[in-house]
Design a protein around this motif. Structure first.
Motif, PDB file in Angstrom:
ATOM      1  N   ALA A   1      -4.414  10.142  -3.597  1.00 26.62           N
ATOM      2  CA  ALA A   1      -4.624   9.454  -2.323  1.00 26.62           C
ATOM      3  C   ALA A   1      -4.777   7.948  -2.542  1.00 26.62           C
ATOM      4  O   ALA A   1      -4.168   7.142  -1.836  1.00 26.62           O
ATOM      5  CB  ALA A   1      -5.847  10.017  -1.610  1.00 26.62           C
ATOM      6  N   LYS A   2      -5.569   7.573  -3.531  1.00 26.02           N
ATOM      7  CA  LYS A   2      -5.760   6.151  -3.838  1.00 26.02           C
ATOM      8  C   LYS A   2      -4.439   5.494  -4.226  1.00 26.02           C
ATOM      9  O   LYS A   2      -4.151   4.362  -3.811  1.00 26.02           O
ATOM     10  CB  LYS A   2      -6.787   5.981  -4.954  1.00 26.02           C
ATOM     11  N   GLN A   3      -3.651   6.201  -5.023  1.00 26.28           N
ATOM     12  CA  GLN A   3      -2.345   5.683  -5.447  1.00 26.28           C
ATOM     13  C   GLN A   3      -1.424   5.482  -4.236  1.00 26.28           C
ATOM     14  O   GLN A   3      -0.777   4.436  -4.103  1.00 26.28           O
ATOM     15  CB  GLN A   3      -1.719   6.659  -6.440  1.00 26.28           C
ATOM     16  N   LEU A   4      -1.378   6.466  -3.363  1.00 23.92           N
ATOM     17  CA  LEU A   4      -0.535   6.364  -2.167  1.00 23.92           C
ATOM     18  C   LEU A   4      -0.993   5.226  -1.262  1.00 23.92           C
ATOM     19  O   LEU A   4      -0.163   4.468  -0.726  1.00 23.92           O
ATOM     20  CB  LEU A   4      -0.543   7.683  -1.392  1.00 23.92           C
ATOM     21  N   LEU A   5      -2.287   5.089  -1.094  1.00 30.08           N
ATOM     22  CA  LEU A   5      -2.809   4.025  -0.241  1.00 30.08           C
ATOM     23  C   LEU A   5      -2.521   2.646  -0.832  1.00 30.08           C
ATOM     24  O   LEU A   5      -2.153   1.725  -0.097  1.00 30.08           O
ATOM     25  CB  LEU A   5      -4.316   4.216  -0.019  1.00 30.08           C
ATOM     26  N   GLU A   6      -2.648   2.508  -2.137  1.00 27.40           N
ATOM     27  CA  GLU A   6      -2.347   1.222  -2.769  1.00 27.40           C
ATOM     28  C   GLU A   6      -0.862   0.889  -2.639  1.00 27.40           C
ATOM     29  O   GLU A   6      -0.506  -0.254  -2.361  1.00 27.40           O
ATOM     30  CB  GLU A   6      -2.774   1.226  -4.244  1.00 27.40           C
ATOM     31  N   SER A   7      -0.006   1.873  -2.822  1.00 30.41           N
ATOM     32  CA  SER A   7       1.439   1.653  -2.644  1.00 30.41           C
ATOM     33  C   SER A   7       1.753   1.223  -1.219  1.00 30.41           C
ATOM     34  O   SER A   7       2.567   0.323  -0.987  1.00 30.41           O
ATOM     35  CB  SER A   7       2.228   2.923  -2.976  1.00 30.41           C
ATOM     36  N   ALA A  41      -5.923   0.569   8.967  1.00 29.49           N
ATOM     37  CA  ALA A  41      -5.930   2.027   8.807  1.00 29.49           C
ATOM     38  C   ALA A  41      -6.062   2.400   7.328  1.00 29.49           C
ATOM     39  O   ALA A  41      -6.768   3.360   6.982  1.00 29.49           O
ATOM     40  CB  ALA A  41      -4.658   2.632   9.404  1.00 29.49           C
ATOM     41  N   ILE A  42      -5.412   1.640   6.465  1.00 32.93           N
ATOM     42  CA  ILE A  42      -5.520   1.882   5.019  1.00 32.93           C
ATOM     43  C   ILE A  42      -6.952   1.648   4.563  1.00 32.93           C
ATOM     44  O   ILE A  42      -7.515   2.448   3.805  1.00 32.93           O
ATOM     45  CB  ILE A  42      -4.519   0.996   4.252  1.00 32.93           C
ATOM     46  N   ALA A  43      -7.556   0.575   5.039  1.00 28.05           N
ATOM     47  CA  ALA A  43      -8.958   0.279   4.674  1.00 28.05           C
ATOM     48  C   ALA A  43      -9.886   1.392   5.162  1.00 28.05           C
ATOM     49  O   ALA A  43     -10.820   1.789   4.449  1.00 28.05           O
ATOM     50  CB  ALA A  43      -9.377  -1.073   5.245  1.00 28.05           C
ATOM     51  N   GLU A  49      -9.530   4.314   2.831  1.00 27.54           N
ATOM     52  CA  GLU A  49     -10.248   4.069   1.582  1.00 27.54           C
ATOM     53  C   GLU A  49     -11.754   4.255   1.774  1.00 27.54           C
ATOM     54  O   GLU A  49     -12.437   4.771   0.885  1.00 27.54           O
ATOM     55  CB  GLU A  49      -9.928   2.674   1.053  1.00 27.54           C
ATOM     56  N   GLN A  50     -12.254   3.875   2.934  1.00 23.91           N
ATOM     57  CA  GLN A  50     -13.672   4.085   3.219  1.00 23.91           C
ATOM     58  C   GLN A  50     -13.985   5.581   3.325  1.00 23.91           C
ATOM     59  O   GLN A  50     -15.029   6.038   2.866  1.00 23.91           O
ATOM     60  CB  GLN A  50     -14.086   3.358   4.507  1.00 23.91           C
ATOM     61  N   ARG A  51     -13.057   6.344   3.908  1.00 22.32           N
ATOM     62  CA  ARG A  51     -13.258   7.795   3.991  1.00 22.32           C
ATOM     63  C   ARG A  51     -13.266   8.422   2.600  1.00 22.32           C
ATOM     64  O   ARG A  51     -14.014   9.376   2.358  1.00 22.32           O
ATOM     65  CB  ARG A  51     -12.200   8.440   4.896  1.00 22.32           C
ATOM     66  N   ASP A 101       1.878  10.060   5.217  1.00 27.07           N
ATOM     67  CA  ASP A 101       1.021   9.007   5.780  1.00 27.07           C
ATOM     68  C   ASP A 101      -0.372   9.140   5.182  1.00 27.07           C
ATOM     69  O   ASP A 101      -1.221   9.848   5.730  1.00 27.07           O
ATOM     70  CB  ASP A 101       0.965   9.118   7.299  1.00 27.07           C
ATOM     71  N   PRO A 102      -0.606   8.464   4.056  1.00 25.08           N
ATOM     72  CA  PRO A 102      -1.897   8.615   3.386  1.00 25.08           C
ATOM     73  C   PRO A 102      -3.080   8.085   4.200  1.00 25.08           C
ATOM     74  O   PRO A 102      -4.221   8.393   3.880  1.00 25.08           O
ATOM     75  CB  PRO A 102      -1.725   7.834   2.088  1.00 25.08           C
ATOM     76  N   ALA A 103      -2.819   7.334   5.246  1.00 23.80           N
ATOM     77  CA  ALA A 103      -3.890   6.813   6.099  1.00 23.80           C
ATOM     78  C   ALA A 103      -4.075   7.661   7.357  1.00 23.80           C
ATOM     79  O   ALA A 103      -4.812   7.270   8.264  1.00 23.80           O
ATOM     80  CB  ALA A 103      -3.600   5.369   6.483  1.00 23.80           C
TER      81      ALA A 103
END
Length: 117
Positions: free
Chosen positions: A6-12, A68-70, A73-75, A99-101
């Motif tokens: 999830a972190k990888q997808l969100l960073e991408s 939404a990404i932030a 990440e908080q979740r 949609d990782p977010a």
């Protein structure tokens, strides 16, 4: 979904959005320069305003995506990632891969979108 994935997808996704924002900013500068070059020719006077409105809408949409990404990440930090904000149901990994977010299940998002019209 595994949190590392999830972190990888969100960073991408964040990197992709930042590239789009940079491209949008370059396009805005290019549009402005082209409009100045045309000067008092046969250009429609409303065109620069239309371009500006479109540019602002794109930028706003991209910034909302960063928000939404932030939130996603908080979740992750809160231990609630992958669960619907509306119902608490698990959001399937297939949806999070796309949609990782994602904040809602597909059904909830469709229902909300239908009500927005």
């Amino acid at each position: 979904m595994e949190l590392d994935r999830a972190k990888q997808l969100l960073e991408s996704e964040r990197q992709r959005i930042h590239r789009l924002l940079a491209t949008a900013a370059e396009d805005t500068l290019g549009d402005s320069a082209a409009e100045r070059e045309v000067g008092d020719g046969d250009i429609d006077a409303a065109q620069p305003l239309e371009h500006e409105a479109v540019d602002l809408a794109i930028e706003r949409s991209l910034r909302e995506r960063l928000d939404a990404i932030a939130r996603a990440e908080q979740r992750i930090a809160d231990g609630t990632y992958g669960k619907s904000l509306e119902s608490g149901r698990v959001i399937p990994d297939d949806r999070l891969e796309i949609d990782p977010a994602a904040e809602l299940t597909v059904a909830e998002a469709a229902k909300r979108q239908h009500h927005d019209y």
